[in-house]
Enzyme design. Structure first.
Site, PDB file in Angstrom:
ATOM      1  N   HIS A 112     -12.710  -3.476  -4.737  1.00 38.87           N
ATOM      2  CA  HIS A 112     -11.989  -4.206  -3.693  1.00 38.87           C
ATOM      3  C   HIS A 112     -11.584  -5.597  -4.150  1.00 38.87           C
ATOM      4  CE1 HIS A 112     -14.840  -7.255  -2.110  1.00 38.87           C
ATOM      5  NE2 HIS A 112     -15.792  -6.391  -2.424  1.00 38.87           N
ATOM      6  N   CYS A 113     -10.551  -6.124  -3.504  1.00 33.50           N
ATOM      7  CA  CYS A 113     -10.163  -7.522  -3.702  1.00 33.50           C
ATOM      8  C   CYS A 113     -10.159  -8.124  -2.296  1.00 33.50           C
ATOM      9  CB  CYS A 113      -8.809  -7.625  -4.408  1.00 33.50           C
ATOM     10  SG  CYS A 113      -7.504  -6.590  -3.678  1.00 33.50           S
ATOM     11  N   LYS A 114      -9.057  -8.723  -1.887  1.00 36.37           N
ATOM     12  CA  LYS A 114      -9.032  -9.277  -0.539  1.00 36.37           C
ATOM     13  C   LYS A 114      -8.421  -8.260   0.437  1.00 36.37           C
ATOM     14  CE  LYS A 114      -8.004 -13.595   1.832  1.00 36.37           C
ATOM     15  NZ  LYS A 114      -7.045 -14.696   1.900  1.00 36.37           N
TER      16      LYS A 114
END
Lengths: 202, 202
Positions: A112-114
């Site tokens: 995941h990132c943002k």
């Protein structure tokens, strides 16, 4: 009657909240946006062993607590989201993340990132190239998650990402992931002195 | 060197073409649009045991040949794509398809209709409800695949689909699929006289 079912029926009413942009990428590989505490009950059902986190910002304390309680390892590869990272920086981060991602010892794993769109989409796109997906299918998948926020820079990065070099690296340390079930992904331990990846210890 | 890899390296250059709108739904469950012959090499890598086909039109001969060669069973539930099917017809078809979908004896399984948007999206949406996903996540996933073609009728159908009744049916014939790995999906055979689902023999 053919089957009876073993299970706990007491939590039929629990509603699980996956993080936005959640999806299964492959057996043991998931992607999403940044998980919030309301998503923790859902994440627990994935039995995660690791998380790949693609932002440079420190991981929030409540998320670290959750990871500790579930014994989940965090691998952080900080890629800037707003300013354009240099091609070399981005390539090195994606290569490093791919090596962690493709090591089955880290599965089940969540990327995941943002927002689960650009950084996560770039990593998954490069992973699909290693899986020999045609580029149009790789781009279609990227766009499913990026939607109107699709970035041509990301698509160009994925297109030009060199998987030959990565495969050569992987041959020596992990395994070659070539498609789905038909190709068995067997790891043969030769010696135990595997080079340790850089990890953010928690 | 830590690992050596077993595998066939001769086909490094093969490019695999997943059908448009292809994705993994769950371990052993995939979704896509109608597969064309150019997608067969990719489908082979999934080691499919079954296909759920949601259109009323007959399956094309070349696809049937592929299924025969791969020993894949076809389960057809004909849902009209253009004219609006009656609620009862649609509900019965989705219920029937869910029973096939959730029977692990049919896995790995591919769900497809024509474009992999509405009929496939409705079936996957109802499946997510059985998995206790919150409705906003179910709708988000539907919309990833339907894009601008999203239909409010489908969303309403998913929202009102009664999973309690389905669960009661499933208890007697299959298993209850409650989320991911943490809940073991164990089948206990009680007697072998399982009611056979309606299938399109090929």
């Amino acid at each position: 009657m053919g089957f009876i079912v073993e299970g706990d029926y007491s939590d039929d009413d629990v509603v699980l909240e996956p993080p936005p942009n959640f999806s299964m990428v492959e057996e043991g590989i998931y992607r999403s946006s940044f998980p919030r505490p309301s998503n923790f009950a859902f994440l627990q059902t994935l039995n995660l062993r690791s998380i790949i986190y693609l932002c440079p910002e420190p991981y929030p304390e409540e998320n670290l607590d959750f990871l500790r309680s579930q014994n989940i390892r965090l691998f952080q590869f900080g890629i800037e989201g707003k300013t354009e990272p240099s091609l070399v920086t981005l390539r090195d981060a994606i290569r490093g993340a791919l090596k962690i991602l493709m090591d089955v010892r880290n599965h089940p794993i969540l990327i995941h990132c943002k927002r689960g769109k650009h950084r996560t989409g770039s990593l998954v796109g490069c992973f699909r190239k290693v899986q020999s997906w045609c580029l149009s299918a790789v781009f279609e998948e990227y766009q499913h998650f990026a939607g109107i926020k699709s970035r041509s820079n990301d698509l160009r990065f994925i297109e030009t990402f060199d998987t030959v070099c990565l495969r050569q690296c992987l041959h020596s340390i992990i395994y070659q992931y070539q498609g789905y079930g038909s190709k068995k992904r067997r790891l043969l331990y030769e010696e135990e002195s595997v080079q340790k990846p850089q990890i953010t210890s928690i």
